[in-house]
Design a protein around this motif. Structure first.
Motif, PDB file in Angstrom:
ATOM      1  N   THR A 121       9.126 -44.335 -35.047  1.00 45.09           N
ATOM      2  CA  THR A 121       9.005 -44.435 -33.586  1.00 45.09           C
ATOM      3  C   THR A 121       9.852 -43.413 -32.829  1.00 45.09           C
ATOM      4  OG1 THR A 121       8.386 -46.766 -33.630  1.00 45.09           O
ATOM      5  CG2 THR A 121       9.394 -45.951 -31.607  1.00 45.09           C
ATOM      6  N   PRO A 122      11.144 -43.204 -33.149  1.00 44.56           N
ATOM      7  CA  PRO A 122      11.931 -42.234 -32.388  1.00 44.56           C
ATOM      8  C   PRO A 122      11.331 -40.831 -32.406  1.00 44.56           C
ATOM      9  CG  PRO A 122      13.384 -43.623 -33.690  1.00 44.56           C
ATOM     10  CD  PRO A 122      11.987 -43.918 -34.141  1.00 44.56           C
ATOM     11  N   ARG A 123      10.897 -40.395 -33.584  1.00 48.31           N
ATOM     12  CA  ARG A 123      10.367 -39.036 -33.689  1.00 48.31           C
ATOM     13  C   ARG A 123       9.016 -38.907 -32.994  1.00 48.31           C
ATOM     14  NH1 ARG A 123      11.386 -36.155 -39.384  1.00 48.31           N
ATOM     15  NH2 ARG A 123      13.459 -36.973 -38.838  1.00 48.31           N
ATOM     16  N   VAL A 124       8.193 -39.936 -33.095  1.00 50.65           N
ATOM     17  CA  VAL A 124       6.891 -39.907 -32.421  1.00 50.65           C
ATOM     18  C   VAL A 124       7.076 -39.844 -30.908  1.00 50.65           C
ATOM     19  CG1 VAL A 124       4.777 -41.207 -31.968  1.00 50.65           C
ATOM     20  CG2 VAL A 124       5.672 -41.088 -34.293  1.00 50.65           C
ATOM     21  N   LEU A 125       7.983 -40.652 -30.373  1.00 46.57           N
ATOM     22  CA  LEU A 125       8.227 -40.647 -28.938  1.00 46.57           C
ATOM     23  C   LEU A 125       8.780 -39.309 -28.467  1.00 46.57           C
ATOM     24  CD1 LEU A 125       9.739 -44.216 -28.350  1.00 46.57           C
ATOM     25  CD2 LEU A 125       7.435 -43.407 -27.796  1.00 46.57           C
ATOM     26  N   MET A 126       9.588 -38.669 -29.305  1.00 49.53           N
ATOM     27  CA  MET A 126      10.126 -37.364 -28.935  1.00 49.53           C
ATOM     28  C   MET A 126       8.997 -36.343 -28.789  1.00 49.53           C
ATOM     29  SD  MET A 126      12.751 -34.832 -30.957  1.00 49.53           S
ATOM     30  CE  MET A 126      11.399 -34.099 -31.886  1.00 49.53           C
ATOM     31  N   PHE A 127       8.070 -36.327 -29.744  1.00 48.59           N
ATOM     32  CA  PHE A 127       6.966 -35.373 -29.671  1.00 48.59           C
ATOM     33  C   PHE A 127       6.031 -35.690 -28.504  1.00 48.59           C
ATOM     34  CE2 PHE A 127       7.945 -34.545 -34.273  1.00 48.59           C
ATOM     35  CZ  PHE A 127       8.279 -33.202 -34.103  1.00 48.59           C
ATOM     36  N   ALA A 128       5.806 -36.967 -28.233  1.00 47.90           N
ATOM     37  CA  ALA A 128       4.983 -37.340 -27.081  1.00 47.90           C
ATOM     38  C   ALA A 128       5.634 -36.857 -25.791  1.00 47.90           C
ATOM     39  CB  ALA A 128       4.771 -38.851 -27.042  1.00 47.90           C
ATOM     40  N   THR A 129       6.948 -36.982 -25.714  1.00 48.37           N
ATOM     41  CA  THR A 129       7.684 -36.520 -24.531  1.00 48.37           C
ATOM     42  C   THR A 129       7.557 -35.013 -24.357  1.00 48.37           C
ATOM     43  OG1 THR A 129       9.281 -38.330 -24.715  1.00 48.37           O
ATOM     44  CG2 THR A 129       9.975 -36.385 -23.469  1.00 48.37           C
ATOM     45  N   LEU A 130       7.687 -34.271 -25.456  1.00 46.53           N
ATOM     46  CA  LEU A 130       7.581 -32.813 -25.379  1.00 46.53           C
ATOM     47  C   LEU A 130       6.216 -32.389 -24.850  1.00 46.53           C
ATOM     48  CD1 LEU A 130       8.814 -30.031 -25.973  1.00 46.53           C
ATOM     49  CD2 LEU A 130       7.856 -30.210 -28.287  1.00 46.53           C
ATOM     50  N   VAL A 131       5.176 -33.063 -25.317  1.00 52.87           N
ATOM     51  CA  VAL A 131       3.814 -32.695 -24.909  1.00 52.87           C
ATOM     52  C   VAL A 131       3.616 -32.927 -23.416  1.00 52.87           C
ATOM     53  CG1 VAL A 131       1.375 -33.319 -25.127  1.00 52.87           C
ATOM     54  CG2 VAL A 131       2.779 -33.063 -27.177  1.00 52.87           C
ATOM     55  N   ASN A 132       3.956 -34.134 -22.943  1.00 52.20           N
ATOM     56  CA  ASN A 132       3.599 -34.419 -21.552  1.00 52.20           C
ATOM     57  C   ASN A 132       4.581 -33.825 -20.543  1.00 52.20           C
ATOM     58  OD1 ASN A 132       5.535 -36.902 -21.629  1.00 52.20           O
ATOM     59  ND2 ASN A 132       4.623 -37.062 -19.607  1.00 52.20           N
ATOM     60  N   THR A 133       5.849 -33.572 -20.931  1.00 53.00           N
ATOM     61  CA  THR A 133       6.764 -32.916 -19.992  1.00 53.00           C
ATOM     62  C   THR A 133       6.467 -31.426 -19.877  1.00 53.00           C
ATOM     63  OG1 THR A 133       8.435 -32.705 -21.751  1.00 53.00           O
ATOM     64  CG2 THR A 133       8.640 -34.573 -20.247  1.00 53.00           C
ATOM     65  N   PHE A 134       5.859 -30.839 -20.896  1.00 58.95           N
ATOM     66  CA  PHE A 134       5.422 -29.445 -20.780  1.00 58.95           C
ATOM     67  C   PHE A 134       4.414 -29.314 -19.628  1.00 58.95           C
ATOM     68  CE2 PHE A 134       2.314 -26.126 -21.710  1.00 58.95           C
ATOM     69  CZ  PHE A 134       3.131 -25.023 -21.859  1.00 58.95           C
ATOM     70  N   GLY A 135       3.440 -30.212 -19.605  1.00 59.49           N
ATOM     71  CA  GLY A 135       2.469 -30.199 -18.519  1.00 59.49           C
ATOM     72  C   GLY A 135       3.105 -30.501 -17.180  1.00 59.49           C
ATOM     73  N   ASN A 136       4.065 -31.439 -17.171  1.00 55.83           N
ATOM     74  CA  ASN A 136       4.753 -31.770 -15.916  1.00 55.83           C
ATOM     75  C   ASN A 136       5.536 -30.584 -15.363  1.00 55.83           C
ATOM     76  OD1 ASN A 136       3.856 -34.385 -15.787  1.00 55.83           O
ATOM     77  ND2 ASN A 136       5.661 -35.266 -16.745  1.00 55.83           N
ATOM     78  N   GLY A 137       6.189 -29.839 -16.260  1.00 58.22           N
ATOM     79  CA  GLY A 137       6.956 -28.682 -15.823  1.00 58.22           C
ATOM     80  C   GLY A 137       6.080 -27.643 -15.146  1.00 58.22           C
ATOM     81  N   ALA A 138       4.900 -27.409 -15.719  1.00 58.17           N
ATOM     82  CA  ALA A 138       3.974 -26.454 -15.118  1.00 58.17           C
ATOM     83  C   ALA A 138       3.501 -26.940 -13.747  1.00 58.17           C
ATOM     84  CB  ALA A 138       2.784 -26.224 -16.045  1.00 58.17           C
ATOM     85  N   TYR A 139       3.221 -28.239 -13.647  1.00 62.81           N
ATOM     86  CA  TYR A 139       2.752 -28.775 -12.361  1.00 62.81           C
ATOM     87  C   TYR A 139       3.847 -28.719 -11.302  1.00 62.81           C
ATOM     88  CZ  TYR A 139       1.414 -32.012  -8.713  1.00 62.81           C
ATOM     89  OH  TYR A 139       1.161 -32.571  -7.495  1.00 62.81           O
ATOM     90  N   LEU A 140       5.079 -29.113 -11.665  1.00 64.44           N
ATOM     91  CA  LEU A 140       6.164 -29.112 -10.695  1.00 64.44           C
ATOM     92  C   LEU A 140       6.404 -27.715 -10.138  1.00 64.44           C
ATOM     93  CD1 LEU A 140       8.694 -31.519 -12.458  1.00 64.44           C
ATOM     94  CD2 LEU A 140       7.345 -31.981 -10.407  1.00 64.44           C
ATOM     95  N   THR A 141       6.193 -26.697 -10.964  1.00 62.30           N
ATOM     96  CA  THR A 141       6.382 -25.326 -10.515  1.00 62.30           C
ATOM     97  C   THR A 141       5.371 -24.932  -9.451  1.00 62.30           C
ATOM     98  OG1 THR A 141       7.204 -24.747 -12.709  1.00 62.30           O
ATOM     99  CG2 THR A 141       6.533 -22.925 -11.300  1.00 62.30           C
ATOM    100  N   THR A 142       4.162 -25.460  -9.551  1.00 63.45           N
ATOM    101  CA  THR A 142       3.070 -25.009  -8.685  1.00 63.45           C
ATOM    102  C   THR A 142       2.645 -26.028  -7.628  1.00 63.45           C
ATOM    103  OG1 THR A 142       1.432 -25.870 -10.265  1.00 63.45           O
ATOM    104  CG2 THR A 142       2.137 -23.587 -10.543  1.00 63.45           C
ATOM    105  N   SER A 143       3.161 -27.239  -7.678  1.00 61.62           N
ATOM    106  CA  SER A 143       2.625 -28.325  -6.846  1.00 61.62           C
ATOM    107  C   SER A 143       2.724 -28.041  -5.356  1.00 61.62           C
ATOM    108  CB  SER A 143       3.334 -29.646  -7.178  1.00 61.62           C
ATOM    109  OG  SER A 143       4.730 -29.548  -6.926  1.00 61.62           O
TER     110      SER A 143
END
Length: 419
Positions: free
Chosen positions: A11-33
């Motif tokens: 569970t810890p490692r899976v949650l870490m990878f899930a976080t990396l995936v969706n925060t990557f998209g969030n970072g791009a959106y926050l830059t352009t929103s």
């Protein structure tokens, strides 16, 4: 060797990878929103602010009930549904043409995002041994910062192009990352749904006065230390120094590198709320010291301003890391096992309140008062650092009484057990 840089398998490692995936998209959106909403959708800055305020209000009202739902229905299922809802919302943003559709979607995004965070915390609490919870949460925070940083870089190209097609690509890309994150979370081992013990109130977190006090204090402190570099520093450099504003980028880089590489280190030895007492005090006082260093840059030559800003940024990130570690321990440890989701939700609500209070306080102090404003900000952090240990100890006493009441029917009749 590589396992030293990753959380435990499962569970810890899976949650870490899930976080990396969706925060990557969030970072791009926050830059352009901001530019997407104003230049492509056609909203005014005031309308964007209105939407964000409405979203913050929706989050404050609904986050705790959603945390309660995570406890009852299971955090894995709730997190997956919330991630899918976020994917739908960001796809829906591509069709926004006027204010009210934006406000509606912004509100749903705020609630769903807070739900993901609350469910994530509840999942860690349920699936990870107590001694590893804070370390796991530290890995998640490091990954969160790394994902946002990488996403910010990815969002710079659409920002430079400044075209509707580029902004829509970011929105749809972010939607895809939420779907990918949901797919990753399906690999987490489901944890049991929690039932409410006989005689316990459903919304116990809202009756836990010391935890409410901690959530509010922590929310305000977190908002203030987050705004020091992103809001206070650029305003300060423009209004009170002759140094280049590019120093803000250097300070943010120091902060990002520190948060990504040192958060796990900063969490060492912090496993329980009792451990967090000294760590919270130390972290707040260190952030206070960084504010004093920022204030010393008033009227100095540009080279000395640069030295002081970089030194202050380094001190600041150390305090931030210790404060975060203390927060993880307190939130996990003061919550009953059957109510981790709603306690995580209350904590998120405190953060949302802080996000509303922080910017005007920062602006009034640093821009309005100048160097004395930095001293006043340092005093706020110092007072918070000296107050937090008392609130944490109050919470520990409350948790102890609640635990005693749960094992002793006679004690359960005492109203102080759940006050």
């Amino acid at each position: 060797m590589i396992s030293k840089f990753l959380p435990a398998p499962g569970t810890p490692r899976v949650l870490m990878f899930a976080t990396l995936v969706n925060t990557f998209g969030n970072g791009a959106y926050l830059t352009t929103s901001a530019l997407f909403l104003t230049r492509s959708v056609g909203l005014s800055p005031a309308q964007v602010a209105l939407g964000l305020s409405a979203a913050a209000l929706a989050g404050m009202v609904l986050t705790t009930p959603m945390g309660y739902l995570a406890d009852r229905r299971g955090p894995k299922q709730v997190q997956i549904v919330a991630l899918i809802v976020l994917a739908v919302c960001f796809t829906g943003l591509t069709q926004v043409r006027e204010l009210w559709s934006y406000v509606l979607i912004a509100c749903v995004i705020a609630v769903a995002d807070a739900t993901v965070k609350a469910a994530n915390g509840a999942m860690i609490a349920s699936a990870v041994p107590q001694a590893e919870r804070v370390r796991t949460r530290a890995f998640i925070r490091s990954t969160n910062n790394a994902g946002i940083a990488l996403g910010t870089l990815a969002g710079s190209l659409p920002l430079l192009l400044d075209t509707r097609a580029g902004y829509l690509a970011v929105l749809l890309g972010n939607a895809v990352t939420f779907l990918l994150a949901a797919a990753v979370v399906t690999r987490v081992t489901a944890v049991a749904r929690m039932s409410i013990p006989a005689g316990a109130p459903r919304m116990v977190a809202l009756r836990d006065r010391p935890f409410l006090a901690f959530a509010l204090l922590d929310g305000v402190v977190a908002a203030l230390y987050n705004e020091v570099l992103s809001l206070a520093l650029p305003l300060w450099l423009i209004a009170h120094t002759r140094a280049p504003v590019a120093l803000v980028s250097a300070a943010l880089l120091v902060n990002t590198i520190g948060c990504v590489t040192l958060q796990v280190w900063a969490s060492r030895g912090t496993h329980t709320a009792a451990d967090a007492v000294g760590v919270a005090r130390r972290g707040a006082l260190v952030v206070a010291a960084s504010c004093v260093l920022f204030g010393f840059s008033a009227g100095q030559p540009s080279w000395l301003v640069a030295v002081l800003v970089l030194a202050a940024s380094t001190v600041h990130v150390l305090g931030e890391l210790w404060l975060s570690s203390a927060t993880f321990a307190v939130v996990f440890d003061l919550a009953p096992d059957w109510a981790q989701g709603q306690y995580q939700g209350v904590h998120q609500t405190g953060r949302q309140i802080g996000n509303m209070v922080g910017p005007p306080v920062i602006t009034a102090l640093v821009v309005g008062w100048g160097a004395p404003g930095w001293s006043a900000l340092a005093a706020i952090f110092a007072v918070a650092g000296l107050t937090a240990p008392h609130i944490i100890r109050w919470g520990l006493r409350q948790a102890s009484r609640r635990s005693a009441a749960a094992t002793c029917p006679a004690a359960a009749a005492q109203p102080t057990a759940l006050a």
